[in-house]
Write an enzyme that holds these catalytic residues in place. Structure first.
Site, PDB file in Angstrom:
ATOM      1  N   ARG A 299     -46.107   9.765 108.511  1.00  0.00           N
ATOM      2  CA  ARG A 299     -45.768   9.413 107.120  1.00  0.00           C
ATOM      3  C   ARG A 299     -44.445   8.674 107.097  1.00  0.00           C
ATOM      4  O   ARG A 299     -43.532   8.980 107.846  1.00  0.00           O
ATOM      5  CB  ARG A 299     -45.547  10.683 106.288  1.00  0.00           C
ATOM      6  CG  ARG A 299     -46.764  11.481 105.968  1.00  0.00           C
ATOM      7  CD  ARG A 299     -46.347  12.659 105.080  1.00  0.00           C
ATOM      8  NE  ARG A 299     -47.499  13.349 104.532  1.00  0.00           N
ATOM      9  CZ  ARG A 299     -48.104  14.379 105.128  1.00  0.00           C
ATOM     10  NH1 ARG A 299     -47.659  14.832 106.296  1.00  0.00           N
ATOM     11  NH2 ARG A 299     -49.149  14.948 104.567  1.00  0.00           N
TER      12      ARG A 299
ATOM     13  N   ARG B  26     -25.262  14.914  50.125  1.00  0.00           N
ATOM     14  CA  ARG B  26     -25.148  13.466  49.987  1.00  0.00           C
ATOM     15  C   ARG B  26     -25.556  13.044  48.583  1.00  0.00           C
ATOM     16  O   ARG B  26     -26.639  13.406  48.124  1.00  0.00           O
ATOM     17  CB  ARG B  26     -26.055  12.759  51.000  1.00  0.00           C
ATOM     18  CG  ARG B  26     -25.949  11.241  50.908  1.00  0.00           C
ATOM     19  CD  ARG B  26     -26.823  10.541  51.910  1.00  0.00           C
ATOM     20  NE  ARG B  26     -28.228  10.636  51.530  1.00  0.00           N
ATOM     21  CZ  ARG B  26     -29.224  10.168  52.282  1.00  0.00           C
ATOM     22  NH1 ARG B  26     -28.969   9.610  53.454  1.00  0.00           N
ATOM     23  NH2 ARG B  26     -30.469  10.284  51.884  1.00  0.00           N
TER      24      ARG B  26
ATOM     25  N   SER C  65     -19.862  11.441  58.654  1.00  0.00           N
ATOM     26  CA  SER C  65     -21.133  11.855  59.227  1.00  0.00           C
ATOM     27  C   SER C  65     -21.878  10.585  59.621  1.00  0.00           C
ATOM     28  O   SER C  65     -22.093   9.703  58.786  1.00  0.00           O
ATOM     29  CB  SER C  65     -21.935  12.656  58.204  1.00  0.00           C
ATOM     30  OG  SER C  65     -23.174  13.020  58.760  1.00  0.00           O
TER      31      SER C  65
ATOM     32  N   CYS D  70     -25.967  13.000  61.282  1.00  0.00           N
ATOM     33  CA  CYS D  70     -27.058  13.585  60.513  1.00  0.00           C
ATOM     34  C   CYS D  70     -28.307  12.724  60.568  1.00  0.00           C
ATOM     35  O   CYS D  70     -29.253  12.961  59.844  1.00  0.00           O
ATOM     36  CB  CYS D  70     -26.634  13.855  59.074  1.00  0.00           C
ATOM     37  SG  CYS D  70     -26.211  12.360  58.176  1.00  0.00           S
TER      38      CYS D  70
ATOM     39  N   LYS E  80     -38.137  13.279 102.748  1.00  0.00           N
ATOM     40  CA  LYS E  80     -39.182  14.159 103.285  1.00  0.00           C
ATOM     41  C   LYS E  80     -38.714  14.811 104.570  1.00  0.00           C
ATOM     42  O   LYS E  80     -38.888  16.021 104.774  1.00  0.00           O
ATOM     43  CB  LYS E  80     -40.453  13.329 103.527  1.00  0.00           C
ATOM     44  CG  LYS E  80     -41.712  14.117 103.458  1.00  0.00           C
ATOM     45  CD  LYS E  80     -42.932  13.186 103.573  1.00  0.00           C
ATOM     46  CE  LYS E  80     -43.172  12.391 102.300  1.00  0.00           C
ATOM     47  NZ  LYS E  80     -43.887  11.127 102.545  1.00  0.00           N
TER      48      LYS E  80
ATOM     49  N   HIS F 249     -42.868   7.762  53.375  1.00  0.00           N
ATOM     50  CA  HIS F 249     -42.656   8.953  52.549  1.00  0.00           C
ATOM     51  C   HIS F 249     -43.296  10.175  53.195  1.00  0.00           C
ATOM     52  O   HIS F 249     -42.664  11.216  53.344  1.00  0.00           O
ATOM     53  CB  HIS F 249     -43.271   8.700  51.158  1.00  0.00           C
ATOM     54  CG  HIS F 249     -43.149   9.857  50.231  1.00  0.00           C
ATOM     55  ND1 HIS F 249     -44.175  10.751  50.046  1.00  0.00           N
ATOM     56  CD2 HIS F 249     -42.110  10.302  49.492  1.00  0.00           C
ATOM     57  CE1 HIS F 249     -43.782  11.690  49.193  1.00  0.00           C
ATOM     58  NE2 HIS F 249     -42.525  11.424  48.836  1.00  0.00           N
TER      59      HIS F 249
ATOM     60  N   ARG G 214     -42.335  23.101  96.717  1.00  0.00           N
ATOM     61  CA  ARG G 214     -41.668  22.292  95.682  1.00  0.00           C
ATOM     62  C   ARG G 214     -41.347  23.177  94.485  1.00  0.00           C
ATOM     63  O   ARG G 214     -42.015  24.205  94.271  1.00  0.00           O
ATOM     64  CB  ARG G 214     -42.639  21.210  95.184  1.00  0.00           C
ATOM     65  CG  ARG G 214     -42.733  20.019  96.085  1.00  0.00           C
ATOM     66  CD  ARG G 214     -43.780  19.077  95.563  1.00  0.00           C
ATOM     67  NE  ARG G 214     -45.088  19.742  95.582  1.00  0.00           N
ATOM     68  CZ  ARG G 214     -46.251  19.113  95.779  1.00  0.00           C
ATOM     69  NH1 ARG G 214     -46.257  17.798  95.958  1.00  0.00           N
ATOM     70  NH2 ARG G 214     -47.387  19.760  95.767  1.00  0.00           N
TER      71      ARG G 214
ATOM     72  N   THR H 216     -27.175   7.684  61.738  1.00  0.00           N
ATOM     73  CA  THR H 216     -27.594   6.786  62.818  1.00  0.00           C
ATOM     74  C   THR H 216     -28.951   6.140  62.571  1.00  0.00           C
ATOM     75  O   THR H 216     -29.303   5.205  63.275  1.00  0.00           O
ATOM     76  CB  THR H 216     -27.586   7.518  64.172  1.00  0.00           C
ATOM     77  OG1 THR H 216     -28.245   8.764  64.011  1.00  0.00           O
ATOM     78  CG2 THR H 216     -26.164   7.732  64.638  1.00  0.00           C
ATOM     79  N   ASN H 217     -29.715   6.617  61.579  1.00  0.00           N
ATOM     80  CA  ASN H 217     -30.950   5.889  61.265  1.00  0.00           C
ATOM     81  C   ASN H 217     -30.584   4.511  60.728  1.00  0.00           C
ATOM     82  O   ASN H 217     -31.026   3.481  61.247  1.00  0.00           O
ATOM     83  CB  ASN H 217     -31.784   6.627  60.206  1.00  0.00           C
ATOM     84  CG  ASN H 217     -32.323   7.951  60.713  1.00  0.00           C
ATOM     85  OD1 ASN H 217     -32.207   8.258  61.897  1.00  0.00           O
ATOM     86  ND2 ASN H 217     -32.888   8.738  59.834  1.00  0.00           N
TER      87      ASN H 217
ATOM     88  N   TYR I   6     -20.149  18.277  65.319  1.00  0.00           N
ATOM     89  CA  TYR I   6     -21.464  18.895  65.179  1.00  0.00           C
ATOM     90  C   TYR I   6     -22.569  17.855  65.162  1.00  0.00           C
ATOM     91  O   TYR I   6     -22.302  16.673  64.947  1.00  0.00           O
ATOM     92  CB  TYR I   6     -21.539  19.740  63.891  1.00  0.00           C
ATOM     93  CG  TYR I   6     -21.475  18.929  62.631  1.00  0.00           C
ATOM     94  CD1 TYR I   6     -22.628  18.402  62.046  1.00  0.00           C
ATOM     95  CD2 TYR I   6     -20.257  18.665  62.024  1.00  0.00           C
ATOM     96  CE1 TYR I   6     -22.560  17.632  60.906  1.00  0.00           C
ATOM     97  CE2 TYR I   6     -20.185  17.888  60.873  1.00  0.00           C
ATOM     98  CZ  TYR I   6     -21.336  17.376  60.317  1.00  0.00           C
ATOM     99  OH  TYR I   6     -21.287  16.604  59.184  1.00  0.00           O
TER     100      TYR I   6
ATOM    101  N   GLU J 125     -22.728   4.516  58.405  1.00  0.00           N
ATOM    102  CA  GLU J 125     -24.104   4.079  58.658  1.00  0.00           C
ATOM    103  C   GLU J 125     -24.248   2.575  58.517  1.00  0.00           C
ATOM    104  O   GLU J 125     -25.354   2.037  58.555  1.00  0.00           O
ATOM    105  CB  GLU J 125     -25.077   4.805  57.724  1.00  0.00           C
ATOM    106  CG  GLU J 125     -24.728   4.686  56.256  1.00  0.00           C
ATOM    107  CD  GLU J 125     -25.660   5.498  55.349  1.00  0.00           C
ATOM    108  OE1 GLU J 125     -26.793   5.781  55.746  1.00  0.00           O
ATOM    109  OE2 GLU J 125     -25.228   5.844  54.229  1.00  0.00           O
TER     110      GLU J 125
ATOM    111  N   GLY K 277     -45.165   1.692  97.002  1.00  0.00           N
ATOM    112  CA  GLY K 277     -45.210   0.411  97.715  1.00  0.00           C
ATOM    113  C   GLY K 277     -44.966   0.605  99.195  1.00  0.00           C
ATOM    114  O   GLY K 277     -45.106  -0.318  99.990  1.00  0.00           O
TER     115      GLY K 277
ATOM    116  N   MET L  40     -45.702   2.799 102.881  1.00  0.00           N
ATOM    117  CA  MET L  40     -46.984   2.991 103.566  1.00  0.00           C
ATOM    118  C   MET L  40     -47.672   4.302 103.209  1.00  0.00           C
ATOM    119  O   MET L  40     -47.033   5.325 103.017  1.00  0.00           O
ATOM    120  CB  MET L  40     -46.738   2.946 105.067  1.00  0.00           C
ATOM    121  CG  MET L  40     -47.967   2.570 105.836  1.00  0.00           C
ATOM    122  SD  MET L  40     -47.702   2.747 107.596  1.00  0.00           S
ATOM    123  CE  MET L  40     -47.924   4.494 107.792  1.00  0.00           C
TER     124      MET L  40
END
Lengths: 899, 899
Positions: free
Chosen positions: B100, B630, B784, B852, B31, B466, B344, B787-788, B872, B765, B109, B111
């Protein structure tokens, strides 16, 4: 160029057997080097020579035999003739030879052996006179013509077989042996005429020409498509080449001073030090195989051929000394002269293997370290489990009593009355009757029946089904997922292979092979106390190994057994199995279905004394040794009734309009089960996730563990307890649970006024835990690799589904080298373990590392654990001896590799 | 020691605002540095000074204010008095200050602020006269006493509130504002009396004493337990200390030449370049908040205060130039003098963010690179999806029309008639009516209805149910797993929150928030063509990024849309979604249940033209760009009827004794479903495992792909097809399948007489695939990352189960920092990816790497993919613009970090 060609010319192409040695495998091939070694050892090997593998490559390059090769071969033959007193192509005492290929690495697809090369119409007469057996001589000739024509020159074997068949038909006989010498002579003429027709020339009568053709054929066989494919598959270089072994034929059928046989230097069944074997006088090897005459024991040779016997015993001793192992020797006696044809390390039973190793070490023939390395750990399992009497089992197969084959879920053999429900099994079993519990599949409700049975058979379920897991834990034989049998619970019978077995009728199962038989098959019970040699061998093994061997045990009785087998701790005590027992399950269900915290607490309070008393028993059994107790792991729905059965019941009650109260109760239970049901329970709300969402259970368990530990400590039992949190994937899970449970542990000690040694640690059974083991080790005081789950998640296989649906097929088709649930996959799962070890030790250098998955009892996996530097492996009590031996072997192998 | 103390004394402890600068954050706190910067910029900041953080540490060490500190403070005050013409403690024009705390890092937390310090009975009178507002002055005084007593001296705030409440009760009023000046004066007296009672002394009237106490309190607040805990948690060092900011209070309520307001340098809603804001004449900030008076637009200031207006506009321009961003400015005018209290970076809508960034770059205020960094990629989602009109939505909430909240499964808003079955939805939708399909959960049978709907609402199912998956693929808004609603299919109605909605009645869902409303809420439709600034920004982003952005598309229409959004390829075309359409599903079921190879082949032959025509459409849409297809992934039972429904049907038919043929058919189907059922289908017979066990399906698919490719090639469409094998865990799986499929591909090209560019590759995967990527890259021409599934297996979470049962709770309780299915877990899953990238490139240095999974559309995950060096990311078409921007930001951030 000139210099190079001089060098080449100088290269020795042909080695007499005694000119080689066992180090020249590259040059002489495996068989050639072995024959050289035996010759050098002074064994009476039928003389001969080896043409080098280099010569093969030279031939393949220039596409013809190198000039001078046949001259060298001729010179070698002269030596052989001198040694044997026979003559190649000579009429009176003709030298006949075998021609064999022999590469460095034994390889199918290479050329078959040609026997009796050197036969022609002339030498044949010599053989007739020498053997006095015209039929034998013509048969040998007929075979030689066929082998030479098909193997060396590529004529069609089927055509020869056809001529043979027609001859038999003509004579009205069915067996080759029924043909007379005249018949065979006629066949020889037919074979020769066929050869002439096909090859536009006569069958070669010049033995040297025969030999040259055979050598050429051996060299060419290096590049048959089958051999090339084999080398491609096994990644064997294509430029090794094959050697050619030319060896004198010897004949055991040249009169009563001749014979042939096979002997072992020690008894292959018991290991007793005593030459053991059988032989036939005036006979060829084929006669032994054909079983026409009954062979006599080697011991009888002492009377019949005392000189030969003495020579043979001397030889056997020399061979054992040289090879430093119990050997299997093929021999032939030709007119009073003993020949050793082959000697190999002899096959033996588990019992013999142990005894031979221990005896040989005591005889100072080998070192104790070598003795430990000599026994296959898997094999000793046989000594520790009941097994069928092999002859009785053979008999059962012959009688067609093999009903079906299922999964070999837990080893050991059991025989008894088939019983189709657990209550009846418990009732009869407690009366002392031998029963085998047969169920479509088992549930926690069946455990009391399983405990009273000799073995378990289920029609459904895989290697981690309830039946399989419980049976392995109890050391009970189990055949699971035996889809070939159909169990009719209502009628109390099973049907399989068209047969029906009713309750009470005898049945036998072999958990080691998955076989199911009708009728009783006597079993041989093991007796570890009587296995003195095994105890000796294991005591030696214990001196060599670095890995400790702990056991997985859920009950005090398992812990006692494990300690008896030499376990140095309990690596996994699964607390939920304690929940599954009949008297406890209803309380567990009340706890799960509780609608208020008070009701849940009440049920948990009832469970606490059960758990505490189990833990006390285990701590007592393991006085002074560590005990790892895993907090609850499975999803709660495993403790509730089966969903499909409930759904069926509710639907039926709705349909029939049964009692409203009964319907309502069933509907409520169904709703509860459905609310807890999961698509993939293996990856759902279980392990530490459950403990985070419902902390009351693990708080009770921690209290039960610590109260038990304190009670024991007060009785001066030395307790070392390790509380293990399962399924951790993120450090925060572990911190949170530890923060909740540590105060409980401290509170109990305060209440009891005793201090006990306790630690908190975790399973590493989720890939993410392994990958972030540095973080996890900040909270975990020990790691235990749960390689069952780690294999499931690393491969993305649900074991329950995979084994039946594709995994066994994968192994069969070699898509996977082994079943990764039996033997640790080092490339994948192993890499995760390696990462976890490295990261864990980075954070906490002295962290204690163990494995408690099923791999803890598998020798190859144990070797890998040793290499990773784990502190211990933990396996089922029955596998502790196996693990002790495997751990020692891993340590010795490592030391040897470092030398 | 002497020298050291001299050094210490020399250290400057008190900085007037214009003596500091923004680099001195360590010393002046955030500040303080900011106030210094504004002062140096020449902004009319109310004057004041900052006491350094070092002084704080000095205080904490010696446990008292350093000697001389208050002298320095007094000296600084003299400067402030000179600048403002006010006097601290003076009666006529009293200087009041705020005190302040201000650490380097903003920290809760610490003052609270103390305002109006310097007030006492004397200065109060000055304030009354200056403002002509006695009520205001007493209110300020009352507040000061309370703040000082509670914040600086730790008295109980509740006691002050109680006195206030009692006063209101006494006066019979409910609002503070209803109290009169006299009431407040009485309160001041009560507060003082209370202070005297508690502190055993009078409330301090000496402003210097007030100041000293306040400074001490600020310093002490550094070590409150809450502050210490916060620093521990966020790993902030404890030795930073806090600064103290003492600043002149200015008042906008000192007559008609005074006022207060807030302004933005550009329109925060649209981004238009125009000073925008509101102010009140003769008022304090509180008056704006209280809403008693209606503020007037800044534009009107031009008439009312022309001089101030001109000054303000000049200031705003200067501020923007300096801060190089659109700013939000708090200001006060005190007796004709303009003060800037705060400036700001201004909050803004997505639309404004994009326009401001583009405009500022065009104005050369910032670079294009900076413009790209200025917009949050997540935010622009709003511009690409329909959203509710915010005012209308607010209205709906006010009217209590919010029915329930479910999972925000697919973003976007939809409003229409509630319809409870797919057929009716299709019927009405095709007629052009806006409908929202409401189902307990959806199945493949519902897809035709989903296609015709504006949005989907389901009562059950998670983020990969689904409904959710299909909706995201179609870009349809979807709220899934909304357990607060109950769907009665039979009565065609839903009930929620005590309300009932019948078929045809209007309903509205917000897929971005999961909210469900009764009644219509108008939506605002996006129009990408009209989003010119966004297009410009994205075109700039494209220049900076290294990652390509591809899209996941299962149908030609998705591919067309994706290309319109800028996709550079299709990274995932899921062939099985094509199987799920109504007309195809029965054929698929016939194929699965076929009892003979011929019957299976026949069904597959029927499917081939469907697949081929879909592929042709996609290839055409992506002319010249790569398309990754796929092969079939899910387990076959997903295409069969639901098990539980079948079991219920069979049980009912058995009970009721229905038609035998119908019963038999149902029983057969049930048996078929049961034989394929799996405990954990996620880890079962699917992906390449299925292709290995049943190769006919993928052979058909390969043929369909290659025929489509050849057909397109003949029409001069430039096809680049990549055939992707899912769920590979071991190199042998991939080799085997490639060995089976490559001949099919070649055969088709031979038949068609065309060559097309095709490759075979795999999903990574499964952890084991990542860990053995060096082996897998020998066969795979591209990787590819799925990652799920990789997240599911790495964590051991089944997404279907985890999200509902514990994962959301984990995120809520901070056990996990984020939902790993939304944002890539870098420590675990990321480590597997890193391993796979390294090993894959070791074997095949130019291997093409992409992602993917759903993470391909998440900015943080995209940044990680950029860092990993992937080629990609592939995401749903609607997220392509987000990914383009995020990829650019990752590249720019990397460049900046390297500098």
């Amino acid at each position: 160029m000139a210099a190079k060609s001089v060098t080449k010319r100088r290269k020795k192409r042909v080695y007499l057997f005694h000119e080689g040695n066992k180090e020249l495998k590259d040059l002489l091939g495996g068989k050639g080097a072995n024959l050289a070694e035996m010759s050098n050892l002074g064994l009476p090997v039928p003389p001969g020579f080896t043409i080098t593998t280099e010569t093969c490559m030279e031939f393949l390059e220039r596409k013809e035999l190198p000039p001078g090769l046949m001259d060298d071969a001729r010179a070698a033959l002269r030596h052989v003739e001198k040694e044997t007193g026979k003559k190649f192509g000579g009429r009176d005492n003709p030298l006949l030879v075998s021609v064999r290929s022999g590469a460095k690495i034994s390889m199918p697809g290479m050329m078959d052996t040609i026997l009796n090369l050197g036969l022609n119409d002339d030498t044949l007469q010599g053989m007739v006179e020498l053997t006095g057996n015209e039929r034998f001589a013509y048969d040998a000739y007929r075979r030689f013509i066929m082998m030479f024509s098909t193997v060396a020159l590529g004529l069609d074997r089927a055509d020869f077989d056809k001529m043979m068949d027609q001859m038999k038909e003509k004579r009205g006989v069915t067996q080759d042996t029924e043909l007379t010498a005249e018949d065979l002579q006629e066949l020889v003429a037919q074979y020769k005429a066929y050869f002439r027709r096909k090859m536009k020339r006569d069958f070669p009568t010049d033995p040297m020409e025969q030999l040259e053709t055979a050598i050429t054929a051996v060299f060419n066989s290096w590049n048959t498509p089958r051999a090339v494919a084999y080398r491609n598959f096994y990644k064997i270089p294509h430029d090794l080449g094959t050697a050619v072994n030319v060896q004198t034929m010897v004949f055991g059928n040249m009169g009563d001073d001749s014979g042939t046989g096979v002997a072992f230097t020690r008894d292959p069944a018991t290991g007793k030090k005593d030459v053991y074997g059988e032989f036939l006088i005036n006979a060829q090897g084929e006669d032994v195989v054909a079983g026409v005459r009954t062979p006599i024991k080697i011991a009888q040779m002492k009377q019949k051929m005392p000189r030969i016997y003495r020579e043979f015993i001397r030889l056997a001793t020399r061979i054992e000394k040289h090879y430093r192992d119990a050997m299997d020797i093929e021999f032939t006696i030709e007119r009073g002269k003993l020949y050793v044809l082959q000697c190999r390390v002899g096959k033996r039973t588990a019992r013999a293997a142990v005894r031979i190793a221990v005896d040989m070490a005591n005889e100072k023939l080998i070192s104790r370290r070598e003795a430990v390395m000599r026994v296959d750990p898997q094999q000793i399992n046989q000594l520790l489990l009941p097994g069928f009497d092999p002859k009785e089992k053979e008999q059962a197969v012959k009688e067609g009593r093999l009903l079906a084959k299922g999964l070999n879920a837990s080893p050991g053999a059991a025989s008894g009355a088939a019983v189709f429900d657990a209550d009846r099994a418990a009732e009869l079993g407690e009366k002392g009757q031998a029963v085998v519990l047969v169920r479509p599949e088992t549930t926690p409700d069946d455990v009391h029946g399983m405990l009273a049975s000799k073995g378990i058979l289920t029609a459904r379920g895989g290697a981690t089904s309830h039946a399989a897991v419980v049976a392995r834990g109890l050391g009970l034989p189990c055949v699971a997922g035996c889809e070939g049998i159909h169990v009719d619970e209502e009628k109390r019978l099973l049907s399989a292979d068209g047969k029906v077995l009713k309750e009470g009728e005898p049945i036998s199962i072999d958990g080691a092979t998955g076989e199911v038989f009708a009728g009783l098959i006597p079993t041989i019970e093991p007796d570890l106390d009587k296995e003195k040699e095994l105890a000796t061998l294991l005591s030696w093994a214990d001196k060599f190994r670095r890995l400790e061997v702990w056991a997985n045990a859920d009950y005090p009785r398992d812990a006692i057994r494990a300690r008896g087998f030499g376990a140095q701790g309990i690596g996994l005590c699964r607390t939920e199995h304690m929940f599954m027992e009949t008297e406890r399950l209803p309380i567990v269900q009340r706890m799960i279905l509780a609608k208020t915290p008070e009701a849940r607490k009440k049920a948990l309070d009832e469970l606490l004394p059960f758990q505490r008393s189990d833990f006390e028993g285990i701590f007592e059994a393991m006085d002074g040794l560590p005990v790892v107790i895993r907090l609850i792991d499975p999803p709660l729905h495993e403790f509730l009734p089966d969903h499909d059965e409930l759904l069926r019941e509710v639907t039926e009650l709705e349909c029939k309009g049964g009692k409203p109260r009964k319907l309502k109760r069933a509907q409520e239970m169904l709703a509860a089960v459905e609310s807890m049901r999961e698509m993939n329970p293996m990856l759902g709300l279980r392990g530490c996730r459950l403990s985070i969402m419902m902390p009351e259970i693990v708080e009770m368990q921690t209290r039960a563990i610590m109260e038990a530990a304190c009670n024991c400590a007060k009785r001066k039992v030395d307790v070392h307890v390790k509380i293990m949190i399962p399924l951790v994937g993120h450090i925060n899970e572990l911190s949170l649970i530890r923060k909740r449970l540590e105060p409980v542990a401290k509170q109990v000690m305060k209440e009891q006024g005793v201090k006990v040694d306790y630690k908190f640690g975790t399973m590493i059974e989720i890939p993410r835990a392994a990958l972030t083991a540095d973080q996890i080790a900040t909270e975990a005081q020990f790691f235990s690799f749960g390689t069952n789950d780690l294999t499931q998640t690393c491969f993305g296989y649900s074991r329950d589904d995979a084994e039946g649906k594709f995994l066994l097929k994968y192994v069969e088709d070699k898509i996977l080298p082994v079943n990764p649930f039996q033997t640790l996959d080092r490339d994948g799962v192993g890499k995760l373990m390696e990462t976890a070890v490295k990261l864990g030790r980075k954070t906490r250098p002295r962290i204690e590392l163990g494995i408690c998955g099923e791999h803890g009892g598998d020798p190859s996996s144990i070797e890998f654990c040793h290499q990773l530097g784990l502190n211990y492996v933990s396996c089922s009590p029955f596998r502790v001896p196996i693990a002790r031996l495997a751990a020692a072997q891993a340590a010795v192998a490592e030391k040897m590799a470092k030398k």
